[in-house]
Design a protein around this motif. Structure first.
Motif, short mmCIF file in Angstrom:
data_model
loop_
_atom_site.label_atom_id
_atom_site.label_comp_id
_atom_site.label_asym_id
_atom_site.label_seq_id
_atom_site.Cartn_x
_atom_site.Cartn_y
_atom_site.Cartn_z
N ARG A 194 42.01 21.08 42.84
CA ARG A 194 41.48 20.09 41.11
C ARG A 194 40.70 20.37 40.71
N PRO A 195 40.40 20.56 38.87
CA PRO A 195 38.81 21.34 39.22
C PRO A 195 37.83 19.91 39.63
N LYS A 196 36.79 21.24 39.30
CA LYS A 196 35.33 20.77 40.07
C LYS A 196 34.53 21.39 38.42
N MET A 197 33.92 20.61 38.68
CA MET A 197 32.52 21.38 37.58
C MET A 197 31.53 22.19 37.69
N PRO A 198 31.38 22.39 37.21
CA PRO A 198 31.83 23.38 35.69
C PRO A 198 32.87 24.17 36.05
N HIS A 199 33.98 23.48 34.89
CA HIS A 199 34.66 24.17 35.06
C HIS A 199 35.26 24.70 32.90
N ALA A 200 35.93 25.81 33.26
CA ALA A 200 36.57 25.76 31.92
C ALA A 200 38.06 24.77 31.65
N GLY A 201 37.65 24.26 30.17
CA GLY A 201 38.67 23.83 29.92
C GLY A 201 39.94 24.52 28.71
N GLY A 202 41.29 24.31 29.50
CA GLY A 202 42.49 25.00 28.74
C GLY A 202 42.44 25.07 27.02
N TRP A 203 42.88 26.02 26.52
CA TRP A 203 43.21 26.47 24.92
C TRP A 203 44.25 26.63 24.79
N ALA A 204 45.21 26.97 23.37
CA ALA A 204 45.82 26.95 23.11
C ALA A 204 45.49 28.11 21.75
N VAL A 205 45.67 29.31 21.29
CA VAL A 205 45.12 29.56 20.13
C VAL A 205 46.23 29.97 19.20
N GLN A 206 45.96 29.60 18.16
CA GLN A 206 47.22 29.96 17.24
C GLN A 206 47.49 30.66 16.70
N PRO A 207 49.06 31.46 16.43
CA PRO A 207 49.10 32.83 16.33
C PRO A 207 48.48 33.71 15.40
N TRP A 208 48.49 32.55 14.03
CA TRP A 208 47.89 32.60 13.12
C TRP A 208 47.07 32.80 12.29
N ALA A 209 46.38 31.43 13.07
CA ALA A 209 45.35 31.19 12.24
C ALA A 209 43.74 31.52 13.69
N ASP A 210 42.80 31.67 13.36
CA ASP A 210 41.86 31.19 14.81
C ASP A 210 41.06 29.58 14.64
N VAL A 211 42.31 29.09 15.16
CA VAL A 211 42.10 27.38 15.15
C VAL A 211 42.42 27.07 17.12
N LEU A 212 41.81 26.06 17.17
CA LEU A 212 42.76 25.91 18.82
C LEU A 212 43.12 24.58 19.01
N LEU A 213 43.89 24.07 20.24
CA LEU A 213 45.11 23.52 20.38
C LEU A 213 44.27 23.19 21.47
N PRO A 214 44.04 21.80 22.23
CA PRO A 214 43.92 21.67 23.99
C PRO A 214 44.51 21.38 24.37
N GLU A 215 45.58 22.33 26.19
CA GLU A 215 46.51 22.29 26.25
C GLU A 215 46.41 21.21 27.85
N PRO A 216 46.82 20.47 27.76
CA PRO A 216 47.26 19.03 28.66
C PRO A 216 46.91 20.18 30.25
N THR A 217 46.35 19.60 31.16
CA THR A 217 45.50 19.96 32.58
C THR A 217 46.50 18.80 33.55
N GLU A 218 47.71 19.49 34.06
CA GLU A 218 48.89 18.79 34.69
C GLU A 218 48.15 19.20 36.01
N ASP A 219 48.58 17.69 36.94
CA ASP A 219 49.17 17.64 38.58
C ASP A 219 50.29 18.10 39.10
N LEU A 220 50.12 19.31 39.30
CA LEU A 220 51.21 20.26 39.35
C LEU A 220 52.51 19.37 40.90
N GLY A 221 52.13 18.14 41.25
CA GLY A 221 53.04 17.41 42.03
C GLY A 221 53.73 18.54 43.31
N ARG A 222 54.71 18.72 43.40
CA ARG A 222 55.68 19.62 44.14
C ARG A 222 54.78 20.71 44.32
N MET A 223 55.25 21.24 42.75
CA MET A 223 54.73 22.18 42.08
C MET A 223 53.44 23.57 42.49
#
Length: 466
Positions: A194-223
């Motif tokens: 699990r993340p410990k500070m300092p850590h980067a946040g995960g982002w999606a970058v829009q393919p056709w515009a220079d804008v961002l969308l935060p990605e969820p950070t899930e605990d994968l459990g069994r995976m």
């Protein structure tokens, strides 16, 4: 691990910075951090970021995705080395009732078990692991898509099964076993589930515009054994040194060499790409070098670890975007830049401290039929057989202690080499897996299959002796 930015030449350092700067800019990554390892330590690190006045260093955590699989493979190989399992064991022997029991441990490590690439919907990388609490939830009703052992088919559920195997044989959670048996001994203090500070946040970058969308950070459990871990450029650099050299507290150098050997059938597309897969490690031929390591991705993050043992160079590249820079190319480019600009300086030649005259007698030229070979003593006490033409079968051999030697690679891997001696103790010929090697082409005194013409060698116009 120490860090020295002064060991590389200024031109090399600038070339490395230029490569990661281009990757971050053209790949439109919010941030990208990289490190290069040589001689067992970090000799360069650099970063580029979209945030003015702030850049990640080699101690900032990023999610590393499928590089986690290599950590899981290390745990499995530890169990093998301890005798708790055999790589040829069917899974059913240790984890009955999974529905993939015909697949062997080696099949799962090499992605040749025939399992599906992903778990049943919904997409496991962007949903909580609590949706898949049991192994059956990960594998689904039809876990096998291909015949076991017949083809390479990358499988995330396959490594989930390997994580469950570790838990079963260790009697403890995968995360706990990993911490105790790998992370702590190697000093990977900034690698965690699990993340410990300092850590980067995960982002999606829009393919056709220079804008961002935060990605969820899930605990994968069994995976988790397939892709859960967070790490840093510094920790992965240390891990790269381990993968190249071994550490007897975790795995020996010999076992690491086994992991680096191709273990999966190569598909036509992989032949064109020069890529294959070992036991928990990706293998590729690029720019004339043999590279191994692993790539990783999860929503919001990309990661790559690339190692060239021959060049003694490794590269780590991490970015916090779902897509964009092709980090496998960046990693191999960083290795190439250092290897070409500042090639490895070989160790000084030194004579052997001692040599067994019985073994020394084997050295020199030998002939298999008319094919000329040289048998040499190696610094580690073994032998190497090489064709004098430079083309043909070659192998290193390990001494068995009873006058025989076992092949370690290529065509002669596992084959037995023995010297057949005359009554006076001198060597008459070599027997290598039934092949007869003689000091002269088709030596007359040796039992060459089919015999040797008693009239010997002759010119085209000569007639046999009466």
């Amino acid at each position: 691990m120490t860090t020295s930015q002064e060991e590389l030449l200024p031109g090399t350092r600038r070339a490395l910075l230029h490569r990661v700067a281009v990757a971050q800019s053209e790949g439109r990554a919010p941030s990208l951090v990289a490190a290069v390892v040589r001689g067992g330590r970090i000799v360069w690190h650099g970063a580029r970021t979209s945030v003015q006045g702030h850049g990640p260093d080699e101690n900032v955590q990023y999610r590393i995705g499928s590089i986690t699989k290599t950590f899981t493979a290390v745990l499995v190989l530890r169990l093998r080395d301890e005798g708790a399992l055999d790589l040829g064991d069917p899974l059913e022997k240790h984890l009955p009732g999974t529905g993939v029991g015909e697949a062997t441990v080696a099949d799962l490590l090499a992605h040749t078990g025939g399992l599906a690439a992903e778990s049943p919907a919904p997409w496991w990388e962007r949903t909580p692991g609590s949706l898949r609490p049991e192994l059956s939830d990960v594998l689904g009703e039809q876990p096998l898509l291909h015949p076991t052992g017949r083809r390479f088919h990358y499988s995330n559920p396959g490594y989930t099964v390997l994580g469950a195997l570790v838990e079963k044989l260790r009697g403890a959670p995968w995360e706990e076993v990993l911490q105790r048996e790998v992370l702590d001994p190697l000093g990977l203090d900034r690698t965690s589930a699990r993340p410990k500070m300092p850590h980067a946040g995960g982002w999606a970058v829009q393919p056709w515009a220079d804008v961002l969308l935060p990605e969820p950070t899930e605990d994968l459990g069994r995976m988790a054994p397939a892709g859960q871990l967070w790490s840093t450029a510094h920790d992965l650099a240390r891990f790269a040194v381990f993968l190249a050299q071994g550490d007897d507290r975790v795995l020996s150098a010999e076992t690491l060499r086994e992991m680096r050997r191709p273990a999966a059938p190569v598909e036509a597309a992989d032949v064109a790409d020069g890529a294959s897969y070992g036991l928990g490690l990706q293998i590729q031929h690029r720019d004339g070098r043999l590279l191994f390591g692993h790539s990783g991705s999860l929503p919001g993050f990309l990661a790559n670890l690339t190692i060239s043992v021959e060049d003694d160079v490794a590269a780590v590249v991490l970015a916090n975007c779902t897509s964009g820079p092709l980090l496998s190319t960046v990693g191999s480019d960083l290795v190439r830049l250092v290897a070409v600009a500042e090639p490895r300086i070989p160790e000084p030649w030194r004579p052997l401290p001692e040599v067994d005259p019985v073994v020394l007698e084997l050295a020199g030229p030998w002939y298999w039929g008319t094919h000329a070979f040289a048998l040499r003593l190696t610094p580690d006490g073994g032998l190497s057989l090489e064709p004098l033409s430079g083309v043909g079968r070659r192998s290193r051999f390990r001494r068995n202690g009873d006058g025989t030697w076992t092949g370690l690679e290529g065509y002669y891997a596992g084959e037995l080499l023995k010297a057949v001696r005359r009554p006076d103790g001198t060597v008459s010929y070599l027997d290598l897996g039934s092949f007869v090697f003689t000091r002269q082409p088709y030596g007359e005194e040796a039992p060459v299959p089919g015999g040797v013409d008693p009239d010997g060698w002759r010119g085209i116009g000569q007639t046999p002796k009466p």
